[in-house]
Each structure stands twice: as structure tokens, then as C-alpha cells.
Design an enzyme around this catalytic site. Structure first.
Site, PDB file in Angstrom:
ATOM      1  N   THR A  20       0.810  -1.235   0.000  1.00 46.10           N
ATOM      2  CA  THR A  20       0.000   0.000   0.000  1.00 46.10           C
ATOM      3  C   THR A  20       0.836   1.275   0.000  1.00 46.10           C
ATOM      4  O   THR A  20       0.366   2.325   0.419  1.00 46.10           O
ATOM      5  CB  THR A  20      -0.940   0.032   1.230  1.00 46.10           C
ATOM      6  OG1 THR A  20      -0.123   0.047   2.414  1.00 46.10           O
ATOM      7  CG2 THR A  20      -1.890  -1.145   1.254  1.00 46.10           C
ATOM      8  N   TRP A  21       2.077   1.194  -0.454  1.00 49.35           N
ATOM      9  CA  TRP A  21       2.848   2.431  -0.580  1.00 49.35           C
ATOM     10  C   TRP A  21       2.174   3.277  -1.662  1.00 49.35           C
ATOM     11  O   TRP A  21       1.879   2.743  -2.755  1.00 49.35           O
ATOM     12  CB  TRP A  21       4.290   2.085  -0.969  1.00 49.35           C
ATOM     13  CG  TRP A  21       5.212   3.258  -1.017  1.00 49.35           C
ATOM     14  CD1 TRP A  21       5.373   4.205  -0.059  1.00 49.35           C
ATOM     15  CD2 TRP A  21       6.101   3.597  -2.078  1.00 49.35           C
ATOM     16  NE1 TRP A  21       6.318   5.116  -0.447  1.00 49.35           N
ATOM     17  CE2 TRP A  21       6.779   4.775  -1.692  1.00 49.35           C
ATOM     18  CE3 TRP A  21       6.403   3.030  -3.320  1.00 49.35           C
ATOM     19  CZ2 TRP A  21       7.726   5.390  -2.488  1.00 49.35           C
ATOM     20  CZ3 TRP A  21       7.354   3.653  -4.114  1.00 49.35           C
ATOM     21  CH2 TRP A  21       8.001   4.816  -3.695  1.00 49.35           C
ATOM     22  N   ASP A  51      -0.122  -5.130   3.526  1.00 49.41           N
ATOM     23  CA  ASP A  51       1.059  -4.525   4.139  1.00 49.41           C
ATOM     24  C   ASP A  51       0.949  -3.003   4.077  1.00 49.41           C
ATOM     25  O   ASP A  51       0.676  -2.431   3.023  1.00 49.41           O
ATOM     26  CB  ASP A  51       2.325  -4.958   3.389  1.00 49.41           C
ATOM     27  CG  ASP A  51       3.570  -4.297   3.963  1.00 49.41           C
ATOM     28  OD1 ASP A  51       4.015  -4.741   5.036  1.00 49.41           O
ATOM     29  OD2 ASP A  51       4.081  -3.332   3.361  1.00 49.41           O
ATOM     30  N   TYR A  56       3.754   5.519   5.356  1.00 45.07           N
ATOM     31  CA  TYR A  56       3.147   5.676   4.026  1.00 45.07           C
ATOM     32  C   TYR A  56       2.079   6.771   4.017  1.00 45.07           C
ATOM     33  O   TYR A  56       1.119   6.720   4.775  1.00 45.07           O
ATOM     34  CB  TYR A  56       2.526   4.359   3.538  1.00 45.07           C
ATOM     35  CG  TYR A  56       3.513   3.230   3.327  1.00 45.07           C
ATOM     36  CD1 TYR A  56       4.888   3.470   3.264  1.00 45.07           C
ATOM     37  CD2 TYR A  56       3.079   1.924   3.181  1.00 45.07           C
ATOM     38  CE1 TYR A  56       5.792   2.439   3.075  1.00 45.07           C
ATOM     39  CE2 TYR A  56       3.985   0.878   2.987  1.00 45.07           C
ATOM     40  CZ  TYR A  56       5.339   1.149   2.942  1.00 45.07           C
ATOM     41  OH  TYR A  56       6.229   0.124   2.754  1.00 45.07           O
ATOM     42  N   GLN A 167      11.020  -8.510   5.607  1.00 41.43           N
ATOM     43  CA  GLN A 167      10.492  -7.939   4.367  1.00 41.43           C
ATOM     44  C   GLN A 167      11.621  -7.221   3.634  1.00 41.43           C
ATOM     45  O   GLN A 167      12.212  -6.294   4.166  1.00 41.43           O
ATOM     46  CB  GLN A 167       9.348  -6.956   4.678  1.00 41.43           C
ATOM     47  CG  GLN A 167       8.719  -6.406   3.427  1.00 41.43           C
ATOM     48  CD  GLN A 167       7.558  -5.451   3.689  1.00 41.43           C
ATOM     49  OE1 GLN A 167       7.443  -4.419   3.051  1.00 41.43           O
ATOM     50  NE2 GLN A 167       6.687  -5.789   4.613  1.00 41.43           N
ATOM     51  N   TYR A 195       9.074  -7.251  -1.246  1.00 41.68           N
ATOM     52  CA  TYR A 195       8.492  -5.951  -1.636  1.00 41.68           C
ATOM     53  C   TYR A 195       9.007  -5.503  -2.993  1.00 41.68           C
ATOM     54  O   TYR A 195      10.012  -6.015  -3.481  1.00 41.68           O
ATOM     55  CB  TYR A 195       8.643  -4.900  -0.536  1.00 41.68           C
ATOM     56  CG  TYR A 195       9.983  -4.208  -0.312  1.00 41.68           C
ATOM     57  CD1 TYR A 195      10.550  -3.334  -1.242  1.00 41.68           C
ATOM     58  CD2 TYR A 195      10.635  -4.364   0.899  1.00 41.68           C
ATOM     59  CE1 TYR A 195      11.737  -2.661  -0.990  1.00 41.68           C
ATOM     60  CE2 TYR A 195      11.832  -3.697   1.176  1.00 41.68           C
ATOM     61  CZ  TYR A 195      12.373  -2.840   0.212  1.00 41.68           C
ATOM     62  OH  TYR A 195      13.534  -2.168   0.472  1.00 41.68           O
ATOM     63  N   LEU A 198       7.111  -6.165  -8.456  1.00 35.14           N
ATOM     64  CA  LEU A 198       6.917  -5.805  -9.868  1.00 35.14           C
ATOM     65  C   LEU A 198       7.921  -4.745 -10.297  1.00 35.14           C
ATOM     66  O   LEU A 198       7.684  -4.005 -11.262  1.00 35.14           O
ATOM     67  CB  LEU A 198       5.476  -5.306 -10.089  1.00 35.14           C
ATOM     68  CG  LEU A 198       4.398  -6.401  -9.958  1.00 35.14           C
ATOM     69  CD1 LEU A 198       2.999  -5.793  -9.988  1.00 35.14           C
ATOM     70  CD2 LEU A 198       4.563  -7.431 -11.076  1.00 35.14           C
TER      71      LEU A 198
HETATM   72  P1  NAP Z   1       5.545  -2.843  -6.938  1.00 38.17           P
HETATM   73  O1  NAP Z   1       4.483  -3.549  -6.194  1.00 38.17           O
HETATM   74  O2  NAP Z   1       6.688  -3.608  -7.473  1.00 38.17           O
HETATM   75  O3  NAP Z   1       4.926  -2.018  -8.159  1.00 38.17           O
HETATM   76  C1  NAP Z   1       3.840  -1.152  -7.968  1.00 38.17           C
HETATM   77  C2  NAP Z   1       3.574  -0.489  -9.317  1.00 38.17           C
HETATM   78  O4  NAP Z   1       3.168  -1.476 -10.250  1.00 38.17           O
HETATM   79  C3  NAP Z   1       2.464   0.524  -9.256  1.00 38.17           C
HETATM   80  O5  NAP Z   1       2.823   1.599 -10.078  1.00 38.17           O
HETATM   81  C4  NAP Z   1       1.266  -0.216  -9.825  1.00 38.17           C
HETATM   82  O6  NAP Z   1       0.400   0.685 -10.469  1.00 38.17           O
HETATM   83  C5  NAP Z   1       1.934  -1.131 -10.824  1.00 38.17           C
HETATM   84  N1  NAP Z   1       1.168  -2.369 -11.011  1.00 38.17           N
HETATM   85  C6  NAP Z   1       0.654  -3.194 -10.074  1.00 38.17           C
HETATM   86  N2  NAP Z   1       0.017  -4.236 -10.613  1.00 38.17           N
HETATM   87  C7  NAP Z   1       0.137  -4.073 -11.957  1.00 38.17           C
HETATM   88  C8  NAP Z   1      -0.328  -4.813 -13.076  1.00 38.17           C
HETATM   89  N3  NAP Z   1      -1.030  -5.942 -12.908  1.00 38.17           N
HETATM   90  N4  NAP Z   1      -0.042  -4.349 -14.336  1.00 38.17           N
HETATM   91  C9  NAP Z   1       0.665  -3.209 -14.508  1.00 38.17           C
HETATM   92  N5  NAP Z   1       1.120  -2.453 -13.481  1.00 38.17           N
HETATM   93  C10 NAP Z   1       0.867  -2.890 -12.219  1.00 38.17           C
HETATM   94  O7  NAP Z   1       6.206  -1.671  -6.057  1.00 38.17           O
HETATM   95  P2  NAP Z   1       6.080  -1.101  -4.579  1.00 38.17           P
HETATM   96  O8  NAP Z   1       4.798  -0.399  -4.338  1.00 38.17           O
HETATM   97  O9  NAP Z   1       7.348  -0.369  -4.346  1.00 38.17           O
HETATM   98  O10 NAP Z   1       6.162  -2.399  -3.647  1.00 38.17           O
HETATM   99  C11 NAP Z   1       5.030  -3.094  -3.187  1.00 38.17           C
HETATM  100  C12 NAP Z   1       4.790  -2.855  -1.722  1.00 38.17           C
HETATM  101  O11 NAP Z   1       5.920  -3.265  -0.954  1.00 38.17           O
HETATM  102  C13 NAP Z   1       4.611  -1.399  -1.312  1.00 38.17           C
HETATM  103  O12 NAP Z   1       3.356  -0.908  -1.698  1.00 38.17           O
HETATM  104  C14 NAP Z   1       4.840  -1.496   0.158  1.00 38.17           C
HETATM  105  O13 NAP Z   1       3.707  -2.015   0.829  1.00 38.17           O
HETATM  106  C15 NAP Z   1       5.998  -2.456   0.225  1.00 38.17           C
HETATM  107  N6  NAP Z   1       7.331  -1.778   0.249  1.00 38.17           N
HETATM  108  C16 NAP Z   1       8.074  -1.923   1.368  1.00 38.17           C
HETATM  109  C17 NAP Z   1       9.286  -1.307   1.472  1.00 38.17           C
HETATM  110  C18 NAP Z   1      10.091  -1.495   2.721  1.00 38.17           C
HETATM  111  O14 NAP Z   1      11.070  -0.775   2.929  1.00 38.17           O
HETATM  112  N7  NAP Z   1       9.709  -2.432   3.559  1.00 38.17           N
HETATM  113  C19 NAP Z   1       9.811  -0.531   0.415  1.00 38.17           C
HETATM  114  C20 NAP Z   1       9.046  -0.411  -0.745  1.00 38.17           C
HETATM  115  C21 NAP Z   1       7.810  -1.051  -0.805  1.00 38.17           C
HETATM  116  P3  NAP Z   1      -1.225   0.650 -10.242  1.00 38.17           P
HETATM  117  O15 NAP Z   1      -1.478   1.029  -8.832  1.00 38.17           O
HETATM  118  O16 NAP Z   1      -1.708   1.618 -11.237  1.00 38.17           O
HETATM  119  O17 NAP Z   1      -1.657  -0.758 -10.549  1.00 38.17           O
END
Ligand code: NAP
Length: 268
Positions: A20-21, A51, A56, A167, A195, A198
Site C-alpha cells: 500500500t505504498w 502490508d 506511508y 520484508q 516488496y 513488480l
Molecule cells: P511494486 O508492487 O513492485 O509495483 C507497484 C507499481 O506497479 C504501481 O505503479 C502499480 O500501479 C503497478 N502495477 C501493479 N500491478 C500491476 C499490473 N497488474 N499491471 C501493470 N502495473 C501494475 O512496487 P512497490 O509499491 O514499491 O512495492 C510493493 C509494496 O511493498 C509497497 O506498496 C509497500 O507495501 C511495500 N514496500 C516496502 C518497502 C520497505 O522498505 N519495507 C519498500 C518499498 C515497498 P497501479 O497502482 O496503477 O496498478
């Protein structure tokens, strides 16, 4: 949906969770409502792991999650995180109480240290985490962005609880956890929560064989998510505020590739 045991607990979380970032960043009520609907759709499709973090969207991510799970609390496993600047004992307790309010819940299922902070003794932080477990405000304790060495220190600082997860970033374009963190999790019964699975939406099409997409009738996104969770110790938390994307992500583990095919993915 497929479910995996969280650490050595008796809890099962969906192999595909939701991150949910940037959820909680919206231009108005209709965009916020779409974010709530996207999370609800994921839950409807069997996702039980969401998560979030106090960090966030300045707390608004937790508020949106709280709204999405309001009538579904017992169906969902909520993972939140305490920020690295809040790791002194009383700050952990205060941060958790604020997160509980924003999430509109009495307990957080998995409370994670978002990033290590070498200026605050891990023993102090973990004593607060265990106090939260005793009070019933937190069910399980996890870490995030911890090296193997830091994870060992974290485990040693928990006399009464098991550390259940780490994580870390893990995707086709960032495989750094494969050298140490993933083998350590597999050996020691910790779940690796992947995390940015994608690669933050930057789809590396060249790393995904078209033949595999065609054979299994799956999209490149589904291959990426399926591949990243090929170890039973891994669950992934892709973020999406788009209902169609959530549907695509949630059905990514419906098929299983052969070991040989998993080996072909990611080569270029
Ligand atoms: P991600 O999940 O790798 O990618 C998210 C991006 O992909 C968004 O722009 C989303 O856009 C797009 N997307 C998602 N599903 C898609 C699909 N089926 N087709 C095309 N595009 C798609 O990146 P993230 O948000 O960095 O990582 C996921 C989560 O991990 C975060 O939200 C957070 O909860 C966690 N995180 C944790 C840390 C940490 O330090 N612990 C750091 C970074 C992230 P749309 O919304 O338009 O679909």
C-alpha cells in the site's frame, strides 16, 4: 489463491498479498474510493495479507486500509511497520497506538521494524515489541530491510517471541536477497515478504520468455509474481490501486511452472 505458513506460526497468509505504498495519496474522494475498492477486491479474491506502514502517505495509507477492512477485519492479516526514527521503547508503543487508531482495529497481526537503526539498541526496540504482544496489540513480530546479521541480533533480542519474517526488496530486477537473506529465511523458518515484486511497475519484458506466457496463458506481470514466490518461504506484496491490476495479480499463482522454466525466467 494459495496460502503459506507464516514463519513457524500456525497462521496462513496468501502467497499474493497487497502492498500500500502510495495508497493514501489521492486527489479527492473518488480516487480514495477507488483505492478502497481495489483493496476490497483483493480480499474478495482470497488475499488476506495487506502490508502498510505508519510512514506511508503520512499515515493516510493506514487510514485507507482501515476503511477497506472495516467489516472484514477477521478475514485479513494486517502487517504494519514502525519507522526507524521511532525505535526507542516508548516511541514504539506510541507509534503502535497511533497505527491502531488509523487502522480502526484493536490489534495488528504483524508489526515490523521498517528499517534497522544502529543508533538505537535492538534490545530496547524488541522489549517494546514484546510488551505490545503481551498487551494483545500485536500478534507477531517481523523486521524489514535487515541483513542476516541484523536478523540474528533481532532474534537474540526476543526472549519470549519468535521473529516470523523479514520484508526485503525482491524481484526479477533485484535478486540481491538470493545470496544470503532468502537461504537464511528458508533454513530458519522465517517468511521472506518480497516488496517491490513488480520492480515498482517497470516491467522488464526482456526477462520474461514469451513462450511461457503463451503456454500457460499468463501475462508477463503474472510470470513475475509467480516467479518471485517460487520458494515456499516467500510471499509477495505487489501494490495496485487499479481493480483490473489487482485481479491480474491475484491470479498469478494459479499455475506452476517447471523447474526448468523457472530457470529460464530472468535470463537474457
Ligand atoms: P511494486 O508492487 O513492485 O509495483 C507497484 C507499481 O506497479 C504501481 O505503479 C502499480 O500501479 C503497478 N502495477 C501493479 N500491478 C500491476 C499490473 N497488474 N499491471 C501493470 N502495473 C501494475 O512496487 P512497490 O509499491 O514499491 O512495492 C510493493 C509494496 O511493498 C509497497 O506498496 C509497500 O507495501 C511495500 N514496500 C516496502 C518497502 C520497505 O522498505 N519495507 C519498500 C518499498 C515497498 P497501479 O497502482 O496503477 O496498478
Amino acid at each position: 489463491m494459495e496460502y503459506r505458513r507464516l514463519g513457524r506460526t500456525e497462521e496462513y497468509v496468501s502467497t499474493m498479498g497487497m502492498g500500500t505504498w502510495k495508497i493514501g495519496v489521492y486527489s479527492g474522494p473518488s480516487e480514495r474510493a477507488t483505492q478502497v475498492q481495489a483493496l476490497k477486491r483483493g480480499i474478495e479474491l482470497g488475499c488476506n495479507l495487506i502490508d502498510t506502514a505508519e510512514m506511508y502517505a503520512g499515515g493516510r495509507s493506514e487510514e485507507v486500509v482501515g476503511e477497506a477492512i472495516e467489516d472484514l477485519r477477521k478475514d485479513v492479516f494486517i502487517a504494519s511497520k514502525v519507522s526507524p526514527n521511532n525505535l526507542h521503547h516508548d516511541d514504539v508503543i506510541a507509534a503502535c497506538n497511533k497505527s491502531l487508531k488509523r487502522l480502526r482495529t484493536r490489534y495488528i497481526d504483524l508489526y515490523q521494524i521498517h528499517w534497522p537503526n544502529s543508533t538505537i539498541p535492538i534490545k530496547e526496540t524488541m522489549s517494546a515489541m514484546e510488551a505490545l504482544v503481551r498487551e494483545g496489540k500485536v500478534r507477531y513480530i517481523g523486521v524489514s530491510n535487515f541483513s542476516v546479521e541484523q536478523t540474528e541480533e533481532a532474534r537474540a533480542a526476543l526472549p519470549k517471541s519468535e521473529l516470523v519474517s523479514n520484508q526485503v526488496e525482491y524481484s526479477l530486477t533485484n535478486r540481491s536477497s538470493e545470496t544470503q537473506v532468502l537461504p537464511y529465511c528458508e533454513k530458519n523458518g522465517l517468511t521472506l515478504i518480497a516488496y517491490s515484486p513488480l520492480a515498482k511497475g517497470t516491467l522488464p519484458e526482456w526477462l520474461i520468455p514469451k513462450a511461457i506466457c503463451a503456454k500457460y496463458k499468463v501475462t508477463p506481470v503474472q510470470v513475475m509474481l509467480n516467479w518471485v514466490t517460487r520458494s515456499k518461504s516467500v510471499v509477495a506484496i505487489p501494490k495496485s490501486a487499479n481493480i483490473r491490476h489487482v485481479e491480474e495479480n491475484m491470479s498469478s499463482v494459479a499455475v506452476q511452472f517447471s523447474d526448468e522454466e523457472y530457470g529460464l525466467i530472468g535470463r537474457n
